[in-house]
Design an enzyme around this catalytic site. Structure first.
Site, PDB file in Angstrom:
ATOM      1  N   ASN A 105      43.739  48.940  36.975  1.00 56.61           N
ATOM      2  CA  ASN A 105      42.873  48.743  35.827  1.00 56.61           C
ATOM      3  C   ASN A 105      42.850  47.246  35.502  1.00 56.61           C
ATOM      4  OD1 ASN A 105      41.630  49.020  33.112  1.00 56.61           O
ATOM      5  ND2 ASN A 105      42.052  51.191  33.391  1.00 56.61           N
ATOM      6  N   HIS A 137      61.996  31.580  35.749  1.00 56.62           N
ATOM      7  CA  HIS A 137      62.859  30.433  35.434  1.00 56.62           C
ATOM      8  C   HIS A 137      64.314  30.871  35.543  1.00 56.62           C
ATOM      9  CE1 HIS A 137      59.452  28.166  33.704  1.00 56.62           C
ATOM     10  NE2 HIS A 137      59.075  29.339  33.233  1.00 56.62           N
ATOM     11  N   ALA A 182      53.421  54.661  29.496  1.00 53.58           N
ATOM     12  CA  ALA A 182      52.840  53.490  28.848  1.00 53.58           C
ATOM     13  C   ALA A 182      53.889  52.738  28.036  1.00 53.58           C
ATOM     14  CB  ALA A 182      51.688  53.923  27.941  1.00 53.58           C
TER      15      ALA A 182
END
Length: 226
Positions: A105, A137, A182
């Site tokens: 998506n 990092h 989700a």
């Protein structure tokens, strides 16, 4: 300039909205692909060697990006269809590989910084995915301006379903058929066995995925009278 703007505005307002939407999205797709490091992309599989971009997507980096002829980026009728997905294989050693039938998506972010990010086949990905094989990092105080010295491969198996706004961090391994709910944050080095349901921040295994084939078979079973 004001009159030119007024004329352009009038033409936009007079245009068919669906045609205008398609033209604007098409322009953005072409722009971001034109500004990509296209020489780093390899397309493999049967059929025409083309990249399926339905919403803006940019490819960057010094490493390899391997796509299938049936990999798809973007869903036009979905939020963020004018936003840009960003795929970067940052260093010469980096690799991003995406299998056949995998669909992203909108507004995905995929980064490889020296290890690899691998998607299997038929993976379905919701909007705003964030996946990386490094921390980008160093984490130690005083070293945070330096790249991560220990990137780790991310492996996503076949037939995985990834919901919206999922973050997958370095070293994660997601087995075949898993569902990543989700908003989940898949933490570094997390391993999800096949057919697991994963949710939460930090993530945890909360269930098992049912196999539709086995479910259908159980419904169709006949039982002899006792």
């Amino acid at each position: 300039m004001k009159r030119l703007f007024e004329r352009l505005t009038a033409k936009v307002l007079a245009a068919n909205p669906l045609d205008l939407e398609s033209m604007v999205r098409g322009f953005l797709i072409q722009y971001f692909f034109h500004t990509s490091d296209r020489g780093r992309i390899a397309v493999v599989g049967e059929g025409r060697r083309s990249i399926n971009l339905l919403t803006p997507t940019q490819f960057k980096g010094l490493g390899r990006i391997v796509l299938s002829t049936t990999t798809v980026f973007g869903v036009p009728r979905s939020p963020g269809s004018y936003g840009c997905s960003y795929v970067e294989s940052r260093t010469p050693e980096s690799l991003i590989q995406i299998g056949a039938g995998t669909v992203f998506n909108n507004r995905a972010f995929i980064l490889s910084e020296g290890a690899s990010v691998t998607f299997g086949e038929r993976v379905l990905v919701g909007p705003e995915l964030h996946v990386a094989d490094s921390n980008s990092h160093q984490l130690e105080l005083g070293l945070r301006a330096q790249p991560d010295a220990k990137p780790l491969p991310v492996v996503i198996g076949d037939d995985v379903f990834i919901g919206s706004r999922v973050t997958i961090l370095k070293g994660a391994r997601i087995g075949r058929g898993c569902v990543i709910s989700a908003g989940t944050v898949v933490t570094p080095n997390f391993e999800a066995p096949e057919m697991s349901i994963v949710a939460g921040n930090p993530c945890r295994i909360v269930g098992r995925v049912k196999d539709a084939a086995s479910t259908d078979n159980s419904r169709n079973e006949t039982h002899e009278p006792a």
